[in-house]
Design an enzyme around this catalytic site. Structure first.
Site, PDB file in Angstrom:
ATOM      1  N   CYS A 339      -5.213 -17.769  30.402  1.00 34.62           N
ATOM      2  CA  CYS A 339      -4.091 -18.386  29.654  1.00 34.62           C
ATOM      3  C   CYS A 339      -3.853 -17.611  28.230  1.00 34.62           C
ATOM      4  O   CYS A 339      -3.605 -18.062  27.445  1.00 34.62           O
ATOM      5  CB  CYS A 339      -3.577 -19.340  29.964  1.00 34.62           C
ATOM      6  SG  CYS A 339      -2.535 -20.201  29.529  1.00 34.62           S
ATOM      7  N   TYR A 368     -22.353  -4.801  28.470  1.00 40.89           N
ATOM      8  CA  TYR A 368     -21.328  -5.799  28.009  1.00 40.89           C
ATOM      9  C   TYR A 368     -20.177  -6.512  28.727  1.00 40.89           C
ATOM     10  O   TYR A 368     -19.290  -6.230  28.243  1.00 40.89           O
ATOM     11  CB  TYR A 368     -20.738  -4.880  26.205  1.00 40.89           C
ATOM     12  CG  TYR A 368     -22.190  -3.943  25.800  1.00 40.89           C
ATOM     13  CD1 TYR A 368     -22.376  -4.974  24.878  1.00 40.89           C
ATOM     14  CD2 TYR A 368     -22.197  -2.701  25.761  1.00 40.89           C
ATOM     15  CE1 TYR A 368     -23.499  -4.291  23.974  1.00 40.89           C
ATOM     16  CE2 TYR A 368     -22.994  -2.160  25.147  1.00 40.89           C
ATOM     17  CZ  TYR A 368     -24.160  -3.131  24.415  1.00 40.89           C
ATOM     18  OH  TYR A 368     -25.099  -2.747  23.205  1.00 40.89           O
TER      19      TYR A 368
END
Length: 416
Positions: A339, A368
């Site tokens: 969200c 990463y």
């Protein structure tokens, strides 16, 4: 005439990726151990015959199965936290193979790192003073900010006037005085210009500054020229030239050290991304296709909580439809289930036509990716599979259910 790059970068072992996703579910990180070993061997071979040590920066990916492979290939490690030190110790990696690069470290962290036996790499004059009080007479490495920065995004440029890392070069005399006061033996000098460096010769611009002051450090045993070697994320990009790393950086640094009175000194390099980036794929499933006036949003069951680089660095990761590899190319905004407006993998990216339920591969996610993943929005971390060199997929980290994650969050505050 040079052929144009392919519009879509092909995924590695697509059938195996599909099978792993069907067996273990999505979202799923798939790491290819064989690729990690190949990259380690390429570095060792390219620098063979020179007094060089290669350290893997495990912040790029600390999946234990991959760390074991890196250790098997003879590399050392650059660690940056007490947790990374503890993990290496648990894997049986000797402290003599570890450089501990501290930044903004507390006294307690310095004490713990010193107790581990790892060589400390310090980037602040005051922290050198603190370490001198903790471990007088110890060996130490010093990280300098040479004023040279490089990298694919300003957030990964770790040298230059805006970088928080390193001792400024105009404080060489000051830090030498601090070291002498506490009888610290400065055995290494270090710099790291940034990450995603396309031309290894850029590292020489910063390493040269260390060579120029090397004569003032009588106990010097090595200069660490850093890492940050890039990988070809985009279709058509070239792989980094390791021969250029050898001639334009390592050999020049060795020659400079010899001229500065250190003919027996070594050069250390510390790649992270180069070793693991191309070994990893994040496999996600398309759940929604939402057309608007000018685009189609393809919603997936993953998000920036599981691969942060596109949101944090505006990084490019190639996408490939594993379920419809021969479909016509269509442009999509590929987004996640978090969200947040910034939750995306790509904007207006052409990929083989997507359908609900299709498996989508996010390529070159081995560096990463999982190491920066979180449980933001209380969504569990992806499961992880390591594909062994013989093609066997091993589930090395299962995915928690939502109930298990909630229980972990509750801890001692759960219902009685």
């Amino acid at each position: 005439m040079t052929a144009p790059p392919p519009p879509v970068k092909p995924p590695p072992h697509p059938e195996l990726l599909r099978q792993a996703a069907e067996q273990f579910g999505t979202p799923l990180y798939v790491h290819f151990e064989g690729t990690v070993r190949e990259r380690c061997r390429a570095l060792v071979d390219a620098l063979g015959g020179l007094p060089v040590r290669v350290l893997y920066a495990l912040k790029a990916n600390a999946t234990p199965a991959l760390l074991r492979a890196v250790a098997d290939e003879g590399l050392g490690f650059d660690a940056v936290s007490p947790g990374e030190l503890a993990l290496l110790a648990a894997l049986g990696v000797g402290a003599d193979r570890v450089l501990y690069t501290a930044t903004s470290a507390s006294d307690a962290e310095l004490e713990a790192a010193a107790a581990s036996g790892a060589l400390l790499n310090l980037d602040d004059v005051e922290r050198v003073e603190a370490f001198g009080r903790i471990a007088p007479g110890a060996e130490v490495c010093l990280r300098f900010n040479t004023g040279i920065g490089a990298g694919h995004h300003r957030h990964v440029v770790t040298g230059g006037k805006e970088a928080k890392f390193g001792i400024p070069m105009d404080r060489v005399g000051q830090v030498l005085g601090v070291a002498a006061r506490h009888r610290l033996r400065v055995v290494g000098l270090h710099q790291h210009a940034g990450s995603g460096v396309a031309d290894p010769a850029d590292l020489w611009l910063a390493a040269r500054a260390l060579v120029e002051v090397a004569g003032g450090f009588p106990d010097l045993q090595f200069v660490n020229v850093g890492g940050g070697l890039g990988v070809p994320y985009r279709p058509g990009e070239a792989a980094v030239d390791l021969a250029r790393l050898r001639t334009a950086v390592v050999e020049r640094t060795l020659d400079g050290l010899a001229a500065a009175g250190h003919p027996d000194a070594e050069v250390w390099v510390e790649p992270g991304r180069y070793v693991v980036a191309e070994s990893g794929v994040l496999v996600v499933r398309v759940h929604t296709l939402k057309p608007t006036a000018d685009r189609v949003f393809a919603g997936t069951d993953s998000g920036f909580n599981q691969l942060l680089r596109p949101t944090l660095y505006d990084a490019y990761h190639a996408l490939a439809n594993l379920s419809n590899p021969d479909g016509p190319l269509r442009a999509y905004d590929v987004v996640g289930n978090v969200c947040e407006s910034g939750d995306l993998f790509a904007r207006q990216r052409e990929v083989q036509e997507l359908r609900r339920g299709d498996l989508l591969a996010v390529l070159d996610a081995g560096a990463y990716g999982v190491s920066m993943a979180s449980t933001y929005n209380l969504r569990p971390l992806p499961a992880e599979v390591v594909v062994r060199p013989d093609g066997r997929p091993d589930l090395v980290r299962p995915r928690l259910t939502a109930v298990q994650l909630a229980a972990a969050v509750l801890g001692g505050d759960g219902p009685s």
